[in-house]
Design an enzyme around this catalytic site. Structure first.
Site, PDB file in Angstrom:
ATOM      1  N   ARG A  52       0.840  -1.211   0.000  1.00 31.94           N
ATOM      2  CA  ARG A  52       0.000   0.000   0.000  1.00 31.94           C
ATOM      3  C   ARG A  52       0.871   1.256   0.000  1.00 31.94           C
ATOM      4  O   ARG A  52       0.593   2.233   0.698  1.00 31.94           O
ATOM      5  CB  ARG A  52      -0.923   0.029   1.230  1.00 31.94           C
ATOM      6  N   GLU A  96      -4.614   3.974   6.701  1.00 34.42           N
ATOM      7  CA  GLU A  96      -4.342   3.744   5.273  1.00 34.42           C
ATOM      8  C   GLU A  96      -4.810   4.892   4.364  1.00 34.42           C
ATOM      9  O   GLU A  96      -4.038   5.325   3.513  1.00 34.42           O
ATOM     10  CB  GLU A  96      -4.986   2.408   4.886  1.00 34.42           C
ATOM     11  N   SER A 119     -10.298  -0.838   3.611  1.00 33.17           N
ATOM     12  CA  SER A 119      -9.508  -1.032   4.835  1.00 33.17           C
ATOM     13  C   SER A 119      -9.051   0.321   5.369  1.00 33.17           C
ATOM     14  O   SER A 119      -8.483   1.114   4.621  1.00 33.17           O
ATOM     15  CB  SER A 119      -8.261  -1.868   4.539  1.00 33.17           C
TER      16      SER A 119
HETATM   17  N1  EPU Z   1     -10.820 -11.084  10.465  1.00 36.97           N
HETATM   18  C1  EPU Z   1     -11.243 -10.974  11.760  1.00 36.97           C
HETATM   19  N2  EPU Z   1     -12.252 -10.115  12.054  1.00 36.97           N
HETATM   20  C2  EPU Z   1     -12.858  -9.352  11.092  1.00 36.97           C
HETATM   21  C3  EPU Z   1     -12.432  -9.467   9.759  1.00 36.97           C
HETATM   22  C4  EPU Z   1     -11.397 -10.340   9.453  1.00 36.97           C
HETATM   23  O1  EPU Z   1     -10.717 -11.640  12.655  1.00 36.97           O
HETATM   24  O2  EPU Z   1     -13.745  -8.572  11.433  1.00 36.97           O
HETATM   25  C5  EPU Z   1      -9.726 -11.997  10.133  1.00 36.97           C
HETATM   26  C6  EPU Z   1     -10.154 -12.952   9.040  1.00 36.97           C
HETATM   27  O3  EPU Z   1     -10.742 -14.091   9.590  1.00 36.97           O
HETATM   28  C7  EPU Z   1      -8.864 -13.259   8.347  1.00 36.97           C
HETATM   29  C8  EPU Z   1      -8.019 -12.009   8.554  1.00 36.97           C
HETATM   30  O4  EPU Z   1      -8.663 -11.240   9.570  1.00 36.97           O
HETATM   31  O5  EPU Z   1      -8.211 -14.345   8.972  1.00 36.97           O
HETATM   32  C9  EPU Z   1      -7.842 -11.206   7.297  1.00 36.97           C
HETATM   33  O6  EPU Z   1      -9.084 -10.762   6.785  1.00 36.97           O
HETATM   34  P1  EPU Z   1      -9.356 -10.571   5.206  1.00 36.97           P
HETATM   35  O7  EPU Z   1      -9.064 -11.838   4.484  1.00 36.97           O
HETATM   36  O8  EPU Z   1     -10.697  -9.996   5.026  1.00 36.97           O
HETATM   37  O9  EPU Z   1      -8.234  -9.563   4.701  1.00 36.97           O
HETATM   38  P2  EPU Z   1      -7.598  -8.256   5.359  1.00 36.97           P
HETATM   39  O10 EPU Z   1      -6.182  -8.555   5.694  1.00 36.97           O
HETATM   40  O11 EPU Z   1      -8.461  -7.715   6.440  1.00 36.97           O
HETATM   41  C10 EPU Z   1      -6.665  -7.314   3.117  1.00 36.97           C
HETATM   42  C11 EPU Z   1      -6.641  -5.990   2.395  1.00 36.97           C
HETATM   43  C12 EPU Z   1      -7.972  -5.780   1.661  1.00 36.97           C
HETATM   44  C13 EPU Z   1      -8.146  -6.907   0.670  1.00 36.97           C
HETATM   45  C14 EPU Z   1      -8.140  -8.246   1.446  1.00 36.97           C
HETATM   46  C15 EPU Z   1      -8.200  -9.433   0.514  1.00 36.97           C
HETATM   47  C16 EPU Z   1      -5.211  -4.494   3.663  1.00 36.97           C
HETATM   48  C17 EPU Z   1      -5.122  -3.312   4.575  1.00 36.97           C
HETATM   49  N3  EPU Z   1      -6.435  -4.913   3.353  1.00 36.97           N
HETATM   50  O12 EPU Z   1      -7.660  -7.235   4.116  1.00 36.97           O
HETATM   51  O13 EPU Z   1      -7.847  -4.567   0.931  1.00 36.97           O
HETATM   52  O14 EPU Z   1      -9.365  -6.766  -0.036  1.00 36.97           O
HETATM   53  O15 EPU Z   1      -6.913  -8.365   2.204  1.00 36.97           O
HETATM   54  O16 EPU Z   1      -6.962  -9.560  -0.146  1.00 36.97           O
HETATM   55  O17 EPU Z   1      -4.185  -5.002   3.227  1.00 36.97           O
HETATM   56  C18 EPU Z   1      -8.261  -2.216   1.042  1.00 36.97           C
HETATM   57  O18 EPU Z   1      -7.044  -2.055   1.030  1.00 36.97           O
HETATM   58  O19 EPU Z   1      -9.072  -1.248   1.088  1.00 36.97           O
HETATM   59  C19 EPU Z   1      -8.805  -3.575   1.061  1.00 36.97           C
HETATM   60  C20 EPU Z   1     -10.115  -3.818   1.195  1.00 36.97           C
END
Ligand code: EPU
Length: 344
Positions: free
Chosen positions: A165, A340, A239
């Site tokens: 990012r 972010e 995010s």
């Molecule tokens: N999780 C929780 N609680 C929640 C939501 C998620 O415990 O309320 C856990 C999930 O179970 C999972 C982990 O957190 O094990 C990661 O969650 P998720 O797969 O949804 O991905 P993320 O790391 O939260 C990142 C990017 C997103 C992108 C997704 C999918 C960043 C800051 N965010 O989210 O990007 O869509 O991976 O690749 O890197 C964005 O940048 O705006 C964005 C949406």
């Protein structure tokens, strides 16, 4: 020739739906528009803010710098090499429409990045990424105009200094560049990328280990729509925090204390912890400050509760909520979450 508008409402130009206005706004439809604007002695030296789709932006008041609203359009195949299609889009093109267009042209490779809000021009600034693919993996080059000198430049991936990012546009070129066109190199021998946990799970459920690009696109759209709020319904910027990257020593205690913590091991040996999990563990899901809240289905996304309360969130409420979350994650885990979106 460009036209300056005064006191332009920005609520429909930021996906959080925050009420604010631009004291002065210019629509930039071509590189000529920006060249003639920079040739104007008063405007040339005015502080400027480049606005794309406003999907990564928190407005905490009216915008005083001259807002340059990028509306440079066009999508085309510009070159073919033995291995790649080189496709180009104008910076003002909506990102998702560009992804759909590449699929329609049988030039896949961007399908994992489907449904990301915002414009093509904003996509390299934060090196958008989702479901195992980052923009830098498909990037060829971009053109930008230096807002100080008026010169145009072309940058390759190395010169963009992409990180998680992150890019040179958040550092040395911060507020100094207006991206006009972005080019992508899409492999002619497409390979699916479905290793991200959610995609892998869906592929197994559908018993489809050799999906087509269109299938991956549909799966990504389905996963995103189920998890992330639609900014057209409930304002948000995706995010709100970056996932913190820690050394094994820094997160050893956290992982030992909380074996359920969600993390990914990076190639360099460091760990990327899921900020969503940390925020969720602090009990923030569904809570809020005033008309700003934490999305009930995904703790990493702050939302405008205006639809529910009848009063749109202010940037001040959003930032108060963000700071409260940062404090509680720091107090419980000793981790400083980094915001972010751009806060203006
Ligand atoms: N999780 C929780 N609680 C929640 C939501 C998620 O415990 O309320 C856990 C999930 O179970 C999972 C982990 O957190 O094990 C990661 O969650 P998720 O797969 O949804 O991905 P993320 O790391 O939260 C990142 C990017 C997103 C992108 C997704 C999918 C960043 C800051 N965010 O989210 O990007 O869509 O991976 O690749 O890197 C964005 O940048 O705006 C964005 C949406």
């Amino acid at each position: 020739m460009f036209k300056i508008e005064a006191n332009v409402p920005l609520q429909s130009h930021n996906t959080f739906g925050i009420i604010a206005k631009a004291l002065q706004l210019v629509g930039i439809e071509s590189t000529n528009d920006i060249s003639s604007l920079l040739a104007d002695p008063t405007l040339a030296n005015a502080p400027k803010f480049v606005l794309g789709g406003g999907s990564n932006l928190v407005l905490t008041g009216d915008v005083k710098p001259l807002v340059l609203k990028v509306e440079i359009m066009g999508k085309r195949l510009v070159a073919e090499t033995a291995k790649h299609f080189i496709v180009e889009a104008g910076a003002g093109e909506p990102w998702h429409d560009f992804v759909v267009w590449t699929l329609d042209q049988n030039m896949p490779g961007l399908e994992n990045l489907a449904l990301i809000p915002g414009t093509v021009g904003a996509s390299p600034v934060q090196n958008i990424g989702a479901y195992g693919v980052e923009l830098q993996d498909r990037f060829d080059s971009l053109d930008y105009i230096d807002l100080v000198t008026g010169e145009s430049h072309t940058l390759d991936a190395a010169a963009c200094e992409f990180g998680y990012r992150d890019s040179v546009f958040k550092h040395a070129l911060h507020d100094k560049a207006l991206i006009t066109h972005v080019r992508f190199a899409l492999l002619k021998t497409w390979q699916h990328e479905i290793s991200y946990a959610d995609l892998d799970k869906l592929a197994k459920k559908k018993n489809e280990q050799q999906p087509t690009p269109r299938m991956v696109f549909d799966w990504v759209c389905a996963i995103r729509s189920a998890k992330l709020p639609n900014p057209k319904v409930d304002g948000n910027t995706g995010s709100f925090f970056k996932n913190p990257v820690l050394t094994p020593e820094q997160c050893k205690d956290i992982i030992e204390r909380d074996p359920h913590v969600a993390f990914y091991k990076l190639l360099d040996g460091n760990f990327k912890l899921a900020a969503a999990w940390l925020i969720d563990a602090c009990g923030w899901k569904g809570r809020g400050v005033g008309n700003a809240g934490v999305h009930p289905n995904h703790a990493l996304v702050l939302i405008n509760k205006g639809r529910e309360t009848g009063v749109p969130a202010t940037g001040g409420e959003v930032m108060t909520l963000a700071k409260a979350i940062q404090t509680s994650v720091y107090e419980r885990f000793g981790i400083k979450l980094e915001i972010e979106p751009v806060v203006l």
